[in-house]
Design a protein around this motif. Structure first.
Motif, PDB file in Angstrom:
ATOM      1  N   ILE A   1       0.844  -1.186   0.000  1.00  0.00           N
ATOM      2  CA  ILE A   1       0.000   0.000   0.000  1.00  0.00           C
ATOM      3  C   ILE A   1       0.883   1.241   0.000  1.00  0.00           C
ATOM      4  N   CYS A   2       0.544   2.195  -0.849  1.00  0.00           N
ATOM      5  CA  CYS A   2       1.121   3.527  -0.791  1.00  0.00           C
ATOM      6  C   CYS A   2       0.119   4.434  -0.084  1.00  0.00           C
TER       7      CYS A   2
ATOM      8  N   ILE B   1      -4.043  16.195  -1.769  1.00  0.00           N
ATOM      9  CA  ILE B   1      -4.492  14.841  -2.094  1.00  0.00           C
ATOM     10  C   ILE B   1      -4.214  14.532  -3.566  1.00  0.00           C
ATOM     11  N   LYS B   2      -4.480  15.484  -4.431  1.00  0.00           N
ATOM     12  CA  LYS B   2      -4.244  15.267  -5.865  1.00  0.00           C
ATOM     13  C   LYS B   2      -2.758  15.064  -6.146  1.00  0.00           C
ATOM     14  N   ARG B   3      -1.907  15.807  -5.449  1.00  0.00           N
ATOM     15  CA  ARG B   3      -0.470  15.608  -5.639  1.00  0.00           C
ATOM     16  C   ARG B   3      -0.065  14.201  -5.204  1.00  0.00           C
ATOM     17  N   GLY B   4      -0.642  13.727  -4.116  1.00  0.00           N
ATOM     18  CA  GLY B   4      -0.342  12.369  -3.669  1.00  0.00           C
ATOM     19  C   GLY B   4      -0.798  11.319  -4.666  1.00  0.00           C
ATOM     20  N   PHE B   5      -1.993  11.494  -5.226  1.00  0.00           N
ATOM     21  CA  PHE B   5      -2.482  10.550  -6.239  1.00  0.00           C
ATOM     22  C   PHE B   5      -1.552  10.535  -7.453  1.00  0.00           C
ATOM     23  N   ARG B   6      -1.156  11.720  -7.911  1.00  0.00           N
ATOM     24  CA  ARG B   6      -0.286  11.770  -9.079  1.00  0.00           C
ATOM     25  C   ARG B   6       1.040  11.069  -8.811  1.00  0.00           C
ATOM     26  N   HIS B   7       1.568  11.293  -7.616  1.00  0.00           N
ATOM     27  CA  HIS B   7       2.852  10.664  -7.289  1.00  0.00           C
ATOM     28  C   HIS B   7       2.741   9.143  -7.255  1.00  0.00           C
ATOM     29  N   HIS B   8       1.738   8.624  -6.567  1.00  0.00           N
ATOM     30  CA  HIS B   8       1.624   7.175  -6.382  1.00  0.00           C
ATOM     31  C   HIS B   8       1.134   6.461  -7.635  1.00  0.00           C
TER      32      HIS B   8
ATOM     33  N   VAL C   1      -3.600   2.559  -3.194  1.00  0.00           N
ATOM     34  CA  VAL C   1      -3.292   3.884  -2.658  1.00  0.00           C
ATOM     35  C   VAL C   1      -4.333   4.198  -1.597  1.00  0.00           C
ATOM     36  N   ALA C   2      -3.861   4.525  -0.395  1.00  0.00           N
ATOM     37  CA  ALA C   2      -4.761   4.824   0.720  1.00  0.00           C
ATOM     38  C   ALA C   2      -4.559   6.266   1.166  1.00  0.00           C
TER      39      ALA C   2
ATOM     40  N   ILE D   1     -11.322   8.376   4.583  1.00  0.00           N
ATOM     41  CA  ILE D   1     -10.642   7.084   4.674  1.00  0.00           C
ATOM     42  C   ILE D   1     -10.962   6.287   3.419  1.00  0.00           C
ATOM     43  N   THR D   2      -9.991   6.221   2.524  1.00  0.00           N
ATOM     44  CA  THR D   2     -10.220   5.663   1.201  1.00  0.00           C
ATOM     45  C   THR D   2      -9.038   4.814   0.770  1.00  0.00           C
ATOM     46  N   LEU D   3      -9.340   3.667   0.185  1.00  0.00           N
ATOM     47  CA  LEU D   3      -8.325   2.813  -0.436  1.00  0.00           C
ATOM     48  C   LEU D   3      -8.733   2.599  -1.887  1.00  0.00           C
ATOM     49  N   VAL D   4      -7.839   2.905  -2.823  1.00  0.00           N
ATOM     50  CA  VAL D   4      -8.147   2.784  -4.250  1.00  0.00           C
ATOM     51  C   VAL D   4      -7.059   1.945  -4.912  1.00  0.00           C
ATOM     52  N   ARG D   5      -7.476   0.967  -5.693  1.00  0.00           N
ATOM     53  CA  ARG D   5      -6.495   0.200  -6.450  1.00  0.00           C
ATOM     54  C   ARG D   5      -5.734   1.157  -7.380  1.00  0.00           C
ATOM     55  N   ARG D   6      -4.413   0.982  -7.459  1.00  0.00           N
ATOM     56  CA  ARG D   6      -3.599   1.941  -8.215  1.00  0.00           C
ATOM     57  C   ARG D   6      -4.025   2.029  -9.674  1.00  0.00           C
ATOM     58  N   GLU D   7      -4.390   0.923 -10.275  1.00  0.00           N
ATOM     59  CA  GLU D   7      -4.832   0.974 -11.666  1.00  0.00           C
ATOM     60  C   GLU D   7      -6.120   1.778 -11.803  1.00  0.00           C
ATOM     61  N   ALA D   8      -6.957   1.766 -10.756  1.00  0.00           N
ATOM     62  CA  ALA D   8      -8.181   2.570 -10.788  1.00  0.00           C
ATOM     63  C   ALA D   8      -7.862   4.051 -10.630  1.00  0.00           C
ATOM     64  N   VAL D   9      -6.810   4.378  -9.868  1.00  0.00           N
ATOM     65  CA  VAL D   9      -6.399   5.777  -9.722  1.00  0.00           C
ATOM     66  C   VAL D   9      -6.130   6.396 -11.083  1.00  0.00           C
ATOM     67  N   LYS D  10      -5.547   5.629 -11.982  1.00  0.00           N
ATOM     68  CA  LYS D  10      -5.212   6.133 -13.313  1.00  0.00           C
ATOM     69  C   LYS D  10      -6.455   6.466 -14.128  1.00  0.00           C
ATOM     70  N   ARG D  11      -7.613   5.929 -13.730  1.00  0.00           N
ATOM     71  CA  ARG D  11      -8.850   6.203 -14.464  1.00  0.00           C
ATOM     72  C   ARG D  11      -9.636   7.365 -13.864  1.00  0.00           C
ATOM     73  N   LEU D  12      -9.119   7.956 -12.805  1.00  0.00           N
ATOM     74  CA  LEU D  12      -9.807   9.069 -12.156  1.00  0.00           C
ATOM     75  C   LEU D  12      -9.450  10.399 -12.826  1.00  0.00           C
TER      76      LEU D  12
END
Length: 289
Positions: free
Chosen positions: A19-20, A94-101, A109-110, A185-196
């Motif tokens: 988990i990141c 939060i957006k910066r964290g998503f982009r990084h991970h 990604v949590a 409190i959110t956990l998102v599969r990393r491949e799903a993050v790329k679709r956001l």
């Protein structure tokens, strides 16, 4: 089977699904050290990286993180501090964290906060267990429930009622079945993050209602929910909750009209929602409505 029972982090660490963590931080010097120290060895074993996004702190937040790393060198390779340099908004962090991970090799990604409103070990444990229970799950959301703490602290009843009312409104207006539409409190599969649509989300305080609406209404992200024991942070924040609630409801009404009825593009609808946001800075750790 409800996906909520505890199984212990040690029961899932052999799955090799690291988990990141995104940990937004602004002026949390009184708490962030104790929060990091509360992570158990078992929890560290399933974490690939904690990206602490410092949003222009004006206190000793950075010094407290450095002190933790000096005292716990084994955690040094897993803690990354990204300094915004200025306050770019809670959602901006939060957006910066998503982009990084999104470009790392982690599986999930949590989002966890740098304050003391929950037990991070129990949260990571339950999030990961729920994600692994059904392999098709892309998202796990934490539904916050009150747990009184020593000294009488618990999740503020006004905030708890407000979250419930807003979640009911989300069910009626945007069609979300999330039990806590405001949950951070959110956990998102990393491949799903790329679709956001990361860039289209607000950089302000209403990031979570937007994010959770997209995650739970579009039919593209199978999601599960867990209960999370929650209490008020020791550093209490005073925020105009009524104004925030009204802004959230206006945003949901915008989504209902422009997305559900007129079927406009998600990015365009988010842009319309952003124009309605309460202009609040992320100044203290208690960030939820």
């Amino acid at each position: 089977e409800d996906g909520i029972r505890d199984i212990g982090v040690t029961g899932v660490q052999t799955c090799a699904l690291p988990i990141c963590v995104i940990m937004p931080a602004r002026n949390v010097g009184t708490m962030i050290g104790s929060v990091l120290r509360s992570f158990s060895p078992e929890t560290w074993s399933v974490i690939s990286t904690i990206a602490i996004i410092d949003n222009g702190s004006e206190d000793d937040t950075i010094e407290q993180i450095q002190g933790f790393l000096e005292a716990t060198p084994a955690a040094g390779s897993k803690v990354l501090v990204l300094e915004n340099g200025r306050n770019i908004g809670y959602g901006g962090s939060i957006k910066r964290g998503f982009r990084h991970h999104a470009d790392t090799d982690c599986s999930f990604v949590a989002i966890l906060h740098a304050d003391d409103q929950c037990d991070p070990n129990a949260v990571i444990d339950r999030l990961l267990h729920a994600a692994l229970k059904v392999p098709s799950t892309d998202v796990v959301l934490g539904v916050r429930v009150s747990k009184p703490q020593p000294g009488g602290s618990s999740f503020n009843s006004y905030r708890s009622f407000g979250n419930g009312a807003v979640s009911l409104a989300a069910r009626l207006l945007v069609g979300s079945r999330a039990g806590d539409i405001n949950t951070p409190i959110t956990l998102v599969r990393r491949e799903a993050v790329k679709r956001l649509p990361i860039d289209q989300f607000t950089s302000g305080i209403l990031l979570h209602p937007q994010l959770n609406t997209v995650l739970t209404t579009e039919g593209r992200f199978p999601f599960a929910e867990i209960e999370v024991q929650w209490w008020d942070a020791s550093h209490t924040e005073r925020r105009p909750l009524n104004r925030m609630g009204i802004a959230i409801l206006r945003g949901f009404a915008t989504w209902m009209v422009w997305r559900r009825l007129l079927r406009r593009d998600v990015g365009a609808v988010l842009d319309r929602m952003n124009r309605l946001e309460v202009r609040e800075d992320y100044r203290t750790p208690a960030t939820e409505a």
